[in-house]
Every structure is written in C-alpha cells, then in structure tokens.
Design an enzyme around this catalytic site. Structure first.
Site, short mmCIF file in Angstrom:
data_model
loop_
_atom_site.label_atom_id
_atom_site.label_comp_id
_atom_site.label_asym_id
_atom_site.label_seq_id
_atom_site.Cartn_x
_atom_site.Cartn_y
_atom_site.Cartn_z
N ASN A 83 48.01 6.54 56.13
CA ASN A 83 47.04 6.91 55.10
C ASN A 83 47.44 8.27 54.51
O ASN A 83 47.28 9.30 55.17
CB ASN A 83 45.64 6.97 55.73
CG ASN A 83 44.55 7.31 54.72
OD1 ASN A 83 44.83 7.69 53.60
ND2 ASN A 83 43.30 7.18 55.14
N CYS A 108 39.56 10.52 49.91
CA CYS A 108 40.49 9.40 49.71
C CYS A 108 40.27 8.68 48.39
O CYS A 108 41.08 7.82 48.02
CB CYS A 108 40.39 8.42 50.87
SG CYS A 108 41.14 9.08 52.37
N HIS A 161 43.36 1.25 48.56
CA HIS A 161 43.61 2.45 49.38
C HIS A 161 44.10 2.00 50.77
O HIS A 161 43.60 1.03 51.33
CB HIS A 161 42.31 3.25 49.52
CG HIS A 161 42.43 4.43 50.43
ND1 HIS A 161 43.42 5.37 50.29
CD2 HIS A 161 41.69 4.81 51.51
CE1 HIS A 161 43.28 6.28 51.25
NE2 HIS A 161 42.25 5.96 51.99
O1 UT7 Z 1 40.68 6.86 54.31
C1 UT7 Z 1 39.39 7.37 54.47
C2 UT7 Z 1 38.49 6.39 55.09
N1 UT7 Z 1 38.86 6.14 56.46
C3 UT7 Z 1 38.85 4.91 56.92
O2 UT7 Z 1 38.62 3.98 56.17
C4 UT7 Z 1 39.12 4.72 58.39
C5 UT7 Z 1 38.13 3.74 58.96
N2 UT7 Z 1 38.24 3.60 60.42
C6 UT7 Z 1 39.29 2.98 61.02
O3 UT7 Z 1 40.27 2.63 60.37
C7 UT7 Z 1 39.16 2.67 62.49
O4 UT7 Z 1 37.85 2.88 62.89
C8 UT7 Z 1 40.12 3.48 63.41
C9 UT7 Z 1 41.56 3.04 63.20
C10 UT7 Z 1 40.00 4.95 63.11
C11 UT7 Z 1 39.77 3.24 64.86
O5 UT7 Z 1 39.84 1.84 65.15
P1 UT7 Z 1 38.60 1.07 65.84
O6 UT7 Z 1 39.03 -0.32 66.01
O7 UT7 Z 1 37.39 1.31 64.99
O8 UT7 Z 1 38.50 1.80 67.21
P2 UT7 Z 1 37.21 2.51 67.87
O9 UT7 Z 1 37.00 3.84 67.25
O10 UT7 Z 1 36.10 1.52 67.90
O11 UT7 Z 1 37.73 2.69 69.35
C12 UT7 Z 1 38.00 1.59 70.22
C13 UT7 Z 1 38.63 2.11 71.48
C14 UT7 Z 1 37.87 3.29 72.09
O12 UT7 Z 1 37.94 3.19 73.48
P3 UT7 Z 1 36.69 2.60 74.32
O13 UT7 Z 1 35.55 3.50 74.00
O14 UT7 Z 1 36.50 1.20 73.79
O15 UT7 Z 1 37.18 2.66 75.72
C15 UT7 Z 1 38.68 4.49 71.64
O16 UT7 Z 1 38.55 5.58 72.50
O17 UT7 Z 1 39.95 2.58 71.21
C16 UT7 Z 1 40.08 3.94 71.67
N3 UT7 Z 1 41.02 4.62 70.81
C17 UT7 Z 1 42.35 4.58 70.99
N4 UT7 Z 1 43.11 3.96 71.90
C18 UT7 Z 1 44.44 4.10 71.80
C19 UT7 Z 1 40.74 5.38 69.71
N5 UT7 Z 1 41.90 5.83 69.18
C20 UT7 Z 1 42.89 5.35 69.96
C21 UT7 Z 1 44.30 5.47 69.90
N6 UT7 Z 1 45.03 4.82 70.84
N7 UT7 Z 1 44.94 6.18 68.95
#
Ligand code: UT7
Length: 331
Positions: A286, A116, A256
């Site tokens: 993204n 990225c 970004h």
């Molecule tokens: O561009 C390159 C660099 N990349 C980035 O900068 C991305 C950085 N990361 C992020 O933007 C975020 O971490 C994400 C958008 C990928 C995920 O958001 P988050 O707030 O960090 O969610 P999480 O991974 O902590 O997950 C929270 C909950 C989990 O459920 P439990 O374990 O709390 O029950 C996940 O399983 O949300 C769940 N979850 C979803 N729920 C509904 C993960 N993906 C989804 C989804 N829809 N698509």
C-alpha cells in the site's frame, strides 16, 4: 462551444530500488510470508533507504518520468497538485518545492491531504481547474514515503505499506473523454481507527510522544477493513448505477491497493471478472497516495482510447469514493 472535460493525457512513475520482501520481514517481526500473502496479497514493497531524501524526491522522479515520456515543457504546466500523507515537512508545501525542482516555474502548487484517498480526491480537484477553462495543464502527483512513519517493530502496520510515486497530466478535452462522474464521501468518526496521533496541533511533539511511539501510524485493521470493504464496494456500484454502466461496459477497475481481499470484494460487487481488475499490491504493498497512478503506469500499454475506468479508494479519516473516467489515448 462543446463542454470541457478533464482528460488524463500522460502518466509517470517512480519506485525506489530496494525491495523489502515478506521473507525479510519474517526476520524483523513475528510474522510469516504465508500470513501476509493470504491476508493482504502483498509479497514485497519498495523502500526509499536514503535517510536524507523525503517524499519530494519520489514526487520529482515521477514527474520527471512523465515530462520525459511526453516531451513536455515544464514551463507549460499551470498547476502542480501533490497528494501526500508524508510531506517533507509540516509547513512549507512539498508541492511547491517539487514544482520548482521540475522547472514548472509558471505554475502554482499546493499539497492535498486525504490519506489513502489523496489521489482520488486530487483527480476531482484537478478536473475542476481544467473544466473551468482557465487552466490547460494540471500535474497531479501522488507520492508517499510511508517508511518514514512506520514502526518496524509493529507487525500490524509495517507489513502493509511501501514507498512510491505516480503522476498524471490532466488536459482539457472536448470529445467527451476524461472525468465523467464522481461520488466522494467522508466520515470523521473514523479518525480513531487509522491515525498518527502526535505531531499536529492537538498533540504537539514532546519527549513523551516520541517515547510512546505516537508519531507512527496506528491502525485498528479489523475495523478499517470492515468499513473499507463495504464502502468501497458501495461507491463503485453506485457510480456504475447512476451512469447506466453494466459490468460489460466497464473495461477496468482501478482500486486503491490496501488489501487484495478488499479489491476482490469490490470487483465481485461490480460483477467484474479478474482480468479487468488492475492489481500490483503484490509488488508494492500500500503506497497510500501513489496506488492509483502506479496502476495506470503499470497498465498504460493495455489501455485503449474510450475505455471506461472506475477508480475506487478508501482511506484514513475516513475518506472514500469512486470516479468514472473515459480513457483518452492509445499508447
Ligand atoms: O489504505 C488505508 C485503509 N486501510 C485498509 O484498508 C486496511 C484494512 N485492514 C486490513 O487490510 C486488515 O485488517 C489487516 C491486513 C491490517 C489485518 O488483517 P486481518 O485479517 O484483519 O487480521 P486481524 O487484525 O483480524 O488479526 C488476526 C490475527 C490476530 O491474532 P489473534 O488475535 O487472532 O491471535 C493478529 O494479532 O492475526 C494477527 N496478526 C498477525 N499475524 C502475523 C496481525 N498482524 C499480523 C502479522 N503477522 N503481520
């Protein structure tokens, strides 16, 4: 002789027509429009549906848009750099194909790969060629067909990314416009958190890698988020500090587009009001290498000669950094 700086003198872009909305994603994986919007800021992303078209198609379209807008003779281009995480094929540089297709027959060309941060690092590379005095027109393209490397049954990745391309032209400037300073970083301990494991020399393709979905993007989102949020804000603050820029001196943050919460945190750290933060994540998601030039394209008419822009990015590897650039023209 006055110092040569590398100024951006033209912008072009291309986005495929098909819009993949959060509502449609709700029918594909266990997710909701509400979750995606609040956690990422994304509402829809563009997808290149044609199976027989790769990243080169997007890159060529973006370059052709720039060439037409600028009335540029492609034969005058000295170098074509293509930042991409999704080259048409592992060997045979996609940039070379793109250069030939757009008629840049006097240019040499090659691909850049820093996930990225492709476009950010590419700006640095392009600037060095221009500052050398040897090259007068460097075309930098950021393009990715992210849909080609996503598992559309994995809700943790398929909701984030989209396809698109953007291009900018760098030319020499002797009035102090263009790239002024850069602070680029990387950390190889981060590669476990965001990767495509198979298909390279470490894990060549096999029946097993295909069966285990090792050719798709894997992301430990929470860990990447933690690194991205602190590092992107740190480098943006650092570049301001060492160029004696206060929040009043910065007209635009060009961040970004990975997650609206990361962008907001960076802007807060820079003490920038929302109106100065370029954002189009809600429409494109993204697009990896294309996020920064797509922002320039969408905001081009609002940019004024002399505006101070701070670019910031964070990506797989890890790779990240910030660039301070003085805008060189009024549209
Ligand atoms: O561009 C390159 C660099 N990349 C980035 O900068 C991305 C950085 N990361 C992020 O933007 C975020 O971490 C994400 C958008 C990928 C995920 O958001 P988050 O707030 O960090 O969610 P999480 O991974 O902590 O997950 C929270 C909950 C989990 O459920 P439990 O374990 O709390 O029950 C996940 O399983 O949300 C769940 N979850 C979803 N729920 C509904 C993960 N993906 C989804 C989804 N829809 N698509």
């Amino acid at each position: 002789m006055s110092k040569i700086t590398a100024a951006i003198t033209a912008v072009g872009a291309y986005l495929p027509d098909f819009r993949l909305t959060n509502k449609v994603l709700e029918t594909m994986v266990d997710t909701s429009d509400e979750w995606i919007t609040t956690r990422t800021g994304i509402q829809e992303r563009r997808i290149l549906k044609d199976k027989d078209k790769g990243t080169s198609y997007l890159a060529i379209k973006a370059a052709e848009d720039l060439i037409a807008k600028q009335n540029l003779d492609p034969k005058e281009i000295d170098l074509v750099l293509l930042g991409t995480a999704t080259p048409d094929m592992p060997v045979a540089s996609t940039a070379v194909y793109v250069a030939s297709k757009i008629g840049a027959t006097n240019a040499f060309a090659y691909d850049l790969q820093a996930a990225c941060s492709n476009f950010l690092y590419g700006m640095s590379t392009a600037a060095r060629y221009i500052e050398s005095g040897r090259y007068k027109k460097v075309l930098l393209i950021g393009a990715d067909k992210m849909s080609s490397i996503l598992d559309y049954t994995d809700r943790t990745t398929c909701i984030i990314f989209g396809d698109g391309a953007g291009a900018v032209l760098f030319e020499p400037n002797t009035e102090g416009f263009g790239l002024i300073d850069e602070y680029l970083r990387s950390d190889g301990t981060g590669r476990e958190y965001l990767k495509i494991e198979a298909g390279g020399s470490l894990m060549p393709p096999s029946e097993e890698t295909v069966k285990n979905k090792k050719h798709f993007v894997f992301q430990d989102g929470k860990s990447v988020f933690k690194f991205a949020v602190s590092n992107m804000a740190d480098v943006a603050a650092k570049i301001m500090e060492r160029n004696d820029l206060t929040h009043d001196d910065v007209q635009w943050l060009v961040p970004h587009q990975a997650n609206k919460r990361i962008i907001d945190a960076t802007a807060r750290r820079m003490e920038l009001e929302e109106a100065k933060v370029m954002m189009n994540i809600e429409r494109y998601g993204n697009t990896t290498s294309a996020t920064l030039p797509l922002l320039l394209h969408d905001y081009e008419k609002q940019l004024k000669k002399g505006d101070n822009l701070v670019f910031a990015a964070f990506g797989g590897g890890f790779t990240w950094g910030a660039i301070y650039l003085k805008w060189a023209y009024n549209s």
